[in-house]
Design a protein around this motif. Sequence first.
Motif, mmCIF file in Angstrom:
data_model
loop_
_atom_site.group_PDB
_atom_site.id
_atom_site.type_symbol
_atom_site.label_atom_id
_atom_site.label_comp_id
_atom_site.label_asym_id
_atom_site.label_seq_id
_atom_site.Cartn_x
_atom_site.Cartn_y
_atom_site.Cartn_z
ATOM 1 N N GLN A 139 0.816 -1.208 0.000
ATOM 2 C CA GLN A 139 0.000 0.000 0.000
ATOM 3 C C GLN A 139 0.857 1.269 0.000
ATOM 4 O O GLN A 139 0.393 2.339 0.372
ATOM 5 N N THR A 140 2.104 1.149 -0.425
ATOM 6 C CA THR A 140 2.983 2.313 -0.447
ATOM 7 C C THR A 140 2.619 3.228 -1.600
ATOM 8 O O THR A 140 2.073 2.799 -2.620
ATOM 9 N N THR A 141 2.954 4.494 -1.460
ATOM 10 C CA THR A 141 2.741 5.462 -2.520
ATOM 11 C C THR A 141 3.751 5.220 -3.622
ATOM 12 O O THR A 141 4.694 4.446 -3.480
ATOM 13 N N SER A 142 3.557 5.898 -4.753
ATOM 14 C CA SER A 142 4.421 5.678 -5.911
ATOM 15 C C SER A 142 5.747 6.420 -5.830
ATOM 16 O O SER A 142 6.587 6.276 -6.709
ATOM 17 N N GLU A 143 5.953 7.224 -4.795
ATOM 18 C CA GLU A 143 7.213 7.953 -4.678
ATOM 19 C C GLU A 143 8.384 6.985 -4.573
ATOM 20 O O GLU A 143 8.294 5.949 -3.909
ATOM 21 N N THR A 144 9.482 7.306 -5.221
ATOM 22 C CA THR A 144 10.650 6.422 -5.216
ATOM 23 C C THR A 144 11.495 6.612 -3.967
ATOM 24 O O THR A 144 11.915 5.648 -3.332
#
Length: 514
Positions: free
Chosen positions: A344-349
């Motif tokens: 469920q992590t965001t798409s930020e690298t």
Amino acid sequence: MIIAVHLTETNSTKADVTTRAGVLARTYTAGVVSNERSSKALASILISVDTGNYLATDYGSADELIEAGYRAAEANRNALLAYALSKNDWSQYLEARVNRVGLRPGVLETVKVVGGSSGAQARVHADMEALKGHSIDTSMITKALLPVQASGNYQASFETYDPPLVAPMTTQTSGPDNGVLVRLSRASNGPPFILLGSDVTAASGNVTHSTFDLRLVQQDLGGFGSELRGDFRIGFLTQGSVEYYHQLTKSGYFIQPNIGIVRQPVYLWQNQVRVSEQLSQNAGGGIEVGRTFTRSLRASLQYQAQVTRWEPAKASSLIRTNLGGTPSYSGTAQTATFRLVFDQTTSETVTAVGLRFELTGGALFHFPASETAPLFHASVSKSFSFRDGGVIGLFGGGDSYADKHVADPLRFTMGGPLRLSASSIDEYRGTDDYLVRASYSRRIATLPSGLGKGLYLSLGYEGAEIWAPESTTILRQDGFLMGVAETPIGVLKFGGALGDAGRRKVFFTFGRLF
């Protein structure tokens, strides 16, 4: 009438005709100048802004550029004022604009989709179904259209309409719109997609690992949601692999066969001294069958079989034989596993926020000089925003063959950036391990537009333990400090780490984004 604003081109320099980059830049500019010349002829008023002394990278000169624009407009004051509206005309315009505003959309009853494949249309209908019976909300519709756009194949736009009508009207009907028309259009840049990247890992006292990466992706091959992917890597290692993901049902069941080969050198260490070099080669394939339940949850069964060769390449007089018996092996290794991933992590690298959990369980069998052994892997990471804008990251993970004897080629490794950063790359090898890490990251600078999202400073702690049936347990801890920058061509990390047992390293990594 047309009001045109022209930004004058940068003045020519000697480099424009004496360097390849300069000549290429001027070649591109020549086409732009030709277009400008024909466009300026169409203008009723032409406002030329003096930007000849500025470059495209002069982001710090924004205030000066804005002031130059005001000066250019002021120089054309009389010409511009001829088109100014009177107060009465302006009031009439505002009243007419208010009258053109339509009624707010009502409750969603009907969804129509035009364009795209039948599979893409079916996906849109399925994702929009949950919105029916609720008030039309543009943010919810945008979110529902993300899955069909996620692959990069399609762009989606939508508008509301009155369902009894055959097509949307340009004038407002007597009641609120309660239908949504979705238009799908193919992306102009693919498929197929060709992705280029590089992967560099370097640390003081270590051999630099650098590879050039090429990925070919053909999407919607054999149906919407299916994908053929080929990966090719050269440099420190040589790799070629192909996998095909095929969606079997709309409910998320899939099958994914794969085949590939990888060949690379492996360095063995003793007390931070490189004592030998082995050559590792794996060739084989397998199949994965599973189901994607939601965007966050996926479960699968996987079988892999590969022919493994492990032999000395440039062995020194001291060869570590206590990590798997003889230094040479050749045979077929097979694994059968169950895998569960919740993400469920965001798409930020760099500063991804959210929870990710991965669990793998199964068995390894039929490899020479090794016991049939259970195979386990588990990892969990949790990142969350802190009140001052920073991000706290927590990670824990481990691997296990249940203390069974497994030959060196298939053992787990520890050491290197963010895997005990103060130790040599893959310095420790064993049959069981665990790693914990805690870090705090904060953005310290904003990069110019187009060059990245920012420069971050990250401070962290790592602790790990690794062991094998015939060797003593190794426990290591360290702390690290590094700068991280996300660029259009990869994530760059540079820092240092200080650990126990005299371990210390300066390290650098540059990784691809795909």
